[in-house]
Design a protein around this motif. Structure first.
Motif, PDB file in Angstrom:
ATOM      1  N   HIS A  29      39.870  14.084  13.938  1.00  0.00           N
ATOM      2  CA  HIS A  29      41.125  14.098  14.704  1.00  0.00           C
ATOM      3  C   HIS A  29      41.084  13.041  15.812  1.00  0.00           C
ATOM      4  O   HIS A  29      40.028  12.532  16.142  1.00  0.00           O
ATOM      5  CB  HIS A  29      41.308  15.438  15.407  1.00  0.00           C
ATOM      6  CG  HIS A  29      41.282  16.628  14.507  1.00  0.00           C
ATOM      7  ND1 HIS A  29      42.414  17.213  14.017  1.00  0.00           N
ATOM      8  CD2 HIS A  29      40.234  17.361  14.024  1.00  0.00           C
ATOM      9  CE1 HIS A  29      42.086  18.269  13.260  1.00  0.00           C
ATOM     10  NE2 HIS A  29      40.764  18.370  13.251  1.00  0.00           N
ATOM     11  N   HIS A 134      42.767  14.954   9.543  1.00  0.00           N
ATOM     12  CA  HIS A 134      43.726  16.035   9.745  1.00  0.00           C
ATOM     13  C   HIS A 134      44.951  15.774   8.845  1.00  0.00           C
ATOM     14  O   HIS A 134      45.469  16.680   8.195  1.00  0.00           O
ATOM     15  CB  HIS A 134      44.119  16.042  11.225  1.00  0.00           C
ATOM     16  CG  HIS A 134      44.930  17.227  11.640  1.00  0.00           C
ATOM     17  ND1 HIS A 134      45.316  17.434  12.931  1.00  0.00           N
ATOM     18  CD2 HIS A 134      45.439  18.268  10.934  1.00  0.00           C
ATOM     19  CE1 HIS A 134      46.033  18.550  13.004  1.00  0.00           C
ATOM     20  NE2 HIS A 134      46.121  19.067  11.795  1.00  0.00           N
ATOM     21  N   CYS A 142      47.462  12.224  12.291  1.00  0.00           N
ATOM     22  CA  CYS A 142      46.227  12.425  13.048  1.00  0.00           C
ATOM     23  C   CYS A 142      45.049  12.215  12.111  1.00  0.00           C
ATOM     24  O   CYS A 142      45.037  12.828  11.049  1.00  0.00           O
ATOM     25  CB  CYS A 142      46.192  13.830  13.643  1.00  0.00           C
ATOM     26  SG  CYS A 142      44.613  14.267  14.393  1.00  0.00           S
TER      27      CYS A 142
END
Ligand SMILES: [Zn+2]
Length: 302
Positions: A29, A134, A142
């Motif tokens: 992330h 993500h 992300c």
């Protein structure tokens, strides 16, 4: 790799204290807050325990100086994947970034490489398949920069894959004194790739030019290990007994032989098209004949 424990307090919003079921993936992330530090992001997670709207946390946060904070123990669930089953079967790593692009700096990246390598080794994961963004779980933008720049994302995974490969299959120290190297000539006009392992899909380390002479010791399964410490496919080389190797002159107009291995040096003679030359040594792209030097681009191995 230096990891600082700064665990979140157990609470439903960030650290539910539930056991992770397994570690099948590592999810990368970005924090989405340029210039913020690892500890600031950790404290942000901690503050979420006082509200009831937003579930968020991660196991680790890597900062702009490469520092690593552990927020949630690896054997517990963190809320980072926006997917319940994924949250129970993955480790989440948040990364700080200096600006809005979301690109990680070198210090952050280095810690991320080490972290990912370590986790892959400990849980027997395969970096290429098991390190995901993500975005790959929920299509969330992300980590932003690495969704927008796919090739740089692939570079991160490749870097970790190489590290893991090396740890799993350490390169054997070659018994230099026992290996007899022989000279081989590169046959393809487009040159020949030197690879890290005897495998066409392994990392390309460099390449040899057409007609280059390379020294090969160990040969295994059609691959030869060169003195430069990589592997080449043996189907693209030919053994060269160098002082008896014969080359033919290719250009119709013939080929100049020069005093020195340099295009500006004096012409000592010229060879006709089709002449057969014995080359006794090759320096860069120049071959030494009995008279002087010829450019190897204009001769063909017999
Ligand atoms: Zn995320």
């Amino acid at each position: 790799m230096n990891i600082t424990d700064n665990l979140l307090s157990i609470n439903p919003m960030t650290r539910p204290g539930k056991k992770l079921e397994s570690v099948k993936k590592i999810i990368v992330h970005y924090v989405g807050n340029p210039t913020s530090t690892a500890v600031a992001n950790r404290n942000y997670f901690e503050r979420l325990s006082t509200q009831t709207e937003r579930y968020a946390s991660s196991h680790y946060i890597i900062g702009l100086e490469g520092e690593i904070i552990r927020c949630v123990p690896e054997d517990e669930v963190a809320w980072h994947a926006a997917n319940l089953s994924m949250n129970y079967n993955s480790i989440g790593i948040e990364n700080c970034h200096p600006d809005k692009s979301g690109k990680f700096n070198d210090k952050t990246l280095n810690s991320l490489y080490e972290m990912l390598t370590d986790i892959c080794m400990r849980y027997n994961l395969n970096p290429t398949d098991d390190i995901i963004r993500h975005y790959d779980v929920s299509k969330k933008l992300c980590p932003k920069y690495y969704v927008e720049n796919e090739s740089e994302w692939l570079d991160i995974k490749k870097n970790v894959q190489d590290r893991v490969d090396l740890l799993r299959n350490p390169v054997q120290e070659s018994k230099v004194e026992n290996i007899v190297y022989k000279n081989y000539v590169v046959l393809p006009e487009i040159g020949l790739n030197l690879r890290q392992y005897p495998d066409i899909s392994s990392k390309k380390l460099s390449s040899y030019k057409y007609n280059a002479v390379i020294e090969i010791g160990e040969i295994s399964n059609g691959w030869g290990k060169t003195k430069d410490g990589g592997w080449v496919s043996m189907q693209y080389v030919k053994e060269a007994a160098i002082n008896t190797t014969k080359y033919a002159v290719i250009p119709r107009i013939g080929l100049n032989c020069r005093e020195k291995p340099d295009i500006k040096s004096k012409i000592v003679t010229s060879y006709k098209y089709g002449s057969i030359l014995k080359i006794s040594d090759i320096v860069n792209e120049w071959g030494k004949t009995k008279d002087g030097y010829v450019n190897m681009k204009y001769v063909k191995l017999m």
